[in-house]
Design an enzyme around this catalytic site. Structure first.
Site, PDB file in Angstrom:
ATOM      1  N   ASP A  48       0.861  -1.124  -0.124  1.00  0.00           N
ATOM      2  CA  ASP A  48       0.024  -0.016  -0.166  1.00  0.00           C
ATOM      3  C   ASP A  48       0.603   1.353  -0.245  1.00  0.00           C
ATOM      4  O   ASP A  48       0.310   2.388  -0.196  1.00  0.00           O
ATOM      5  CB  ASP A  48      -1.287  -0.140   1.212  1.00  0.00           C
ATOM      6  CG  ASP A  48      -2.168   1.182   0.865  1.00  0.00           C
ATOM      7  OD1 ASP A  48      -2.362   1.856   0.300  1.00  0.00           O
ATOM      8  OD2 ASP A  48      -1.216   1.910   1.965  1.00  0.00           O
ATOM      9  N   GLU A  81       5.546  10.000   3.923  1.00  0.00           N
ATOM     10  CA  GLU A  81       5.298   8.510   3.004  1.00  0.00           C
ATOM     11  C   GLU A  81       3.676   8.352   1.610  1.00  0.00           C
ATOM     12  O   GLU A  81       2.953   9.329   1.810  1.00  0.00           O
ATOM     13  CB  GLU A  81       3.772   7.774   4.130  1.00  0.00           C
ATOM     14  CG  GLU A  81       3.728   6.133   3.555  1.00  0.00           C
ATOM     15  CD  GLU A  81       3.342   5.336   4.572  1.00  0.00           C
ATOM     16  OE1 GLU A  81       2.884   4.493   4.840  1.00  0.00           O
ATOM     17  OE2 GLU A  81       2.615   6.177   5.576  1.00  0.00           O
ATOM     18  N   TYR A 124      -8.436   2.579   7.199  1.00  0.00           N
ATOM     19  CA  TYR A 124      -8.700   2.392   6.072  1.00  0.00           C
ATOM     20  C   TYR A 124      -9.874   2.929   5.995  1.00  0.00           C
ATOM     21  O   TYR A 124     -10.696   1.666   5.472  1.00  0.00           O
ATOM     22  CB  TYR A 124      -8.080   2.323   4.159  1.00  0.00           C
ATOM     23  CG  TYR A 124      -6.820   2.653   3.803  1.00  0.00           C
ATOM     24  CD1 TYR A 124      -7.115   3.925   3.488  1.00  0.00           C
ATOM     25  CD2 TYR A 124      -5.432   1.977   4.348  1.00  0.00           C
ATOM     26  CE1 TYR A 124      -5.347   4.316   2.243  1.00  0.00           C
ATOM     27  CE2 TYR A 124      -4.309   2.039   3.564  1.00  0.00           C
ATOM     28  CZ  TYR A 124      -4.216   3.018   3.105  1.00  0.00           C
ATOM     29  OH  TYR A 124      -3.359   4.119   2.231  1.00  0.00           O
ATOM     30  N   ASP A 133       5.175   0.360   4.093  1.00  0.00           N
ATOM     31  CA  ASP A 133       4.138  -0.686   4.439  1.00  0.00           C
ATOM     32  C   ASP A 133       4.759  -1.703   4.040  1.00  0.00           C
ATOM     33  O   ASP A 133       4.991  -1.900   2.632  1.00  0.00           O
ATOM     34  CB  ASP A 133       3.467  -0.825   5.749  1.00  0.00           C
ATOM     35  CG  ASP A 133       2.642  -0.083   5.599  1.00  0.00           C
ATOM     36  OD1 ASP A 133       2.060  -0.477   3.735  1.00  0.00           O
ATOM     37  OD2 ASP A 133       1.751  -0.110   6.394  1.00  0.00           O
TER      38      ASP A 133
END
Length: 618
Positions: free
Chosen positions: A164, A569, A322, A167
């Protein structure tokens, strides 16, 4: 009997038919005349009659059949033509033998340059056994036991797909949205991808995702009762068990078990995955077998989403990372894509059901109205269905809701413009679609794509613009909005920083990403052994080219700190929106949308006439 004619020497000429001489006799008699006895000088023509063959003068003229020209002029003309031909041949020989300076095509625009890089991010995020052409030197095969390592899962082969973000978790909800966005961009702008040399690459990226999705449920069945929603486990650095959040390891070195999360009531996830497969089936329509496989899977998933209602993120850790706020928007979104993929009007009827639109929030507005994201697809569905109205205009019974969606699209696009105050802007010009919350860029790129693709729809429909209240705006205003936002991301901001890694001279060097932050030096760092790389203040040893980071704050500030994921990120969903916006803006506006491919499966429209009015009663 006699005939009279003119004597060429003067006087009458009498010819008696009875005693006329033969031609030979006359010729001999003429030769006997004494030329000196002639009473007057003869002209040149007359003299030629008397001269013998050996005494003819050299001709001064040349008879070309249709014209008589001077011999001297004829000779000069022929000579000039031959000389010119020789000269032209000599010049041609020189031109062909002398090395030529090739004219190179103009350099690609910034959007195309950034596009090449943004697509490479997906190569860096691949899970499973990598293809030889992956072209990311610091990545390798990883997580080849996904599915097998969870004894409680019936899905034993979950290898593949994409990680994703920074990670190694495979969140299927945002991942499927990312694939849908990429497919949409290919359907609209395949010619631009071809011109940029990226069409095969982006299709390969999409197929890597859809191949994985087909493993997450029984894709050969017509009905299912469960679906994989996640592979891997999140958590915090305080957790005692190794997981994909508290461990800082290269994906290639992961040796702990990765659990598989399965859902049985997950309408939002199933409908979004159905949208991903349905849109991809249009991308791969030339591969009939694969396209039909995707369509079948999409139908199965959508049926599951309608039969077993519920949010996928209820009572599990997905709500932390999410969380889905509802599934009605995915019903409209998924049904729209299935209609385009199949031409089955039942999907269009569902997508245009007013009750579903109401539950999706189409009529009540709100602070995030018009903001397309991995959570809420209503704005995307409204644009997608406005396309249908603009180009096919199916009429009754769909016109009422299609017209409403079209008007609502115009309204939320108005809210993106600087003339309106629905959304604030930073001093540097970035629109704050998430109202100052962290990680803003993923929303900005989606808005830029919607604005550009809708302006292209209007242009293709020969519509010069649209109204925001009483004011008329040209389509170029939408493109300008998108350009200013993407230019901000590419470096036209107060910090002069590009938020796309590898683009420009100044970009984030400490991206929150495990694989990029740990050197590939044949040393295997365990779960906590990699923390030293996470906490290091040095730049990442590996450049994750094309990654769009989370972005600046509401004051245009940015901290290039690896441990602060709110700044550094990148995510799949964010980069998919970036790719879509870049391809839409690329090419200097020379190539527009592909108007017809999306309608390949849609049958000809023969609108049903509305019912007659009730009979008049006095």
């Amino acid at each position: 009997m006699s005939m009279y004619g003119r004597d060429p020497w003067g006087g009458p000429l009498e010819i008696n038919a009875a005693d006329s001489a033969t031609d030979d006799d006359r010729s001999r008699n003429l030769q006997d005349y004494d030329r000196a006895a002639l009473s007057r000088p003869l002209d040149e023509t007359q003299q030629s009659w008397l001269l013998g063959p050996g005494e003819q003068k050299k001709k001064k003229y040349v008879d070309l059949g249709c014209i008589i020209v001077s011999r001297k002029i004829f000779v000069w003309t022929v000579g000039t033509i031959l000389a010119a031909g020789l000269l032209a041949g000599f010049i041609t020989l020189i031109v062909k033998t002398v090395p030529r300076h090739r004219h190179h095509p103009p350099p690609p625009d910034n959007y195309t340059v950034a596009l090449h890089k943004a697509l490479m991010f997906f190569n860096a995020q691949r899970s499973g056994k990598l293809p030889k052409h992956n072209n990311v030197s610091w990545r390798g095969n990883s997580c080849l036991n996904d599915g097998k390592s969870d004894s409680g899962s019936i899905f034993k082969n979950l290898v593949g797909g994409y990680y994703d973000a920074g990670d190694a978790i495979k969140f299927n909800f945002p991942q499927s949205f990312a694939m849908t966005m990429l497919s949409w961009s290919v359907i609209e702008y395949s010619a631009k991808y071809e011109a940029a040399g990226e069409l095969n690459h982006v299709k390969d990226i999409i197929k890597w995702g859809t191949d994985y999705f087909l493993k997450t449920f029984n894709s050969t069945a017509d009905s299912i009762d469960q679906l994989v929603m996640q592979v891997g486990k999140g958590g915090t650095s305080d957790d005692s068990d190794p997981n994909d959040h508290n461990c800082w390891m290269r994906p290639e070195d992961i040796d702990y078990d990765r659990p598989v999360a399965i859902c049985s009531t997950c309408s939002d996830l199933a409908a979004e995955m159905a949208a991903a497969l349905a849109s991809a089936s249009i991308v791969f329509k030339d591969n009939k077998a694969y396209s039909q496989k995707l369509v079948h899977g999409a139908k199965t998933l959508f049926k599951f989403s309608r039969d077993q209602r519920g949010r996928y993120s209820t009572d599990n850790e997905a709500s932390i990372f999410y969380n889905s706020t509802g599934y009605w928007d995915e019903f409209v979104w998924g049904a729209s894509w299935l209609y385009y993929a199949t031409g089955n009007s039942s999907y269009l009827q569902l997508a245009t059901t007013p009750g579903i639109a109401k539950h999706a929030g189409a009529f009540w507005g709100g602070p995030y109205y018009g903001v397309l994201s991995w959570d809420n697809k209503l704005a995307g569905a409204q644009v997608l269905l406005s396309r249908l109205r603009l180009f096919l205009n199916p009429g009754y019974p769909y016109e009422e809701i299609l017209s409403t969606f079209h008007n609502q699209t115009g309204i939320f696009l108005c809210s993106f413009l600087p003339d309106f105050t629905t959304f604030n802007r930073t001093k540097g010009g970035m629109i704050q679609l998430n109202h100052g919350s962290p990680q803003p860029l993923q929303y900005v790129v989606n808005a830029a794509f919607l604005a550009t693709v809708f302006s292209d729809y209007l242009d293709a429909a020969d519509t010069p613009g649209w109204y925001c209240g009483p004011h008329f705006y040209q389509t170029s205003v939408l493109r300008k909005f998108a350009q200013t936002q993407i230019n901000y991301i590419l470096g036209k901001n107060p910090r002069k920083m590009s938020y796309v890694v590898g683009f420009g001279n100044l970009y984030p060097k400490r991206v929150h990403h495990r694989g990029a932050s740990i050197p590939k030096n044949k040393v295997k760092y365990n779960c906590k052994g990699g923390w030293k790389w996470r906490d290091s203040k040095k730049p990442n040893p590996n450049t994750i080219v094309g990654a769009m980071v989370a972005g600046p704050d509401r004051h245009d500030g940015f901290h290039d700190v690896r441990t602060n994921y709110n700044y550094t990120e990148p995510t799949l969903a964010g980069n998919a929106g970036l790719v879509a916006a870049l391809i839409a803006l690329s090419g200097e506006g020379t190539t527009k949308i592909d108007k017809n491919t999306i309608f390949s499966a849609v049958p000809p429209m023969f609108p049903t006439p509305p019912p007659p009015p009730a009979p008049w009663k006095p």
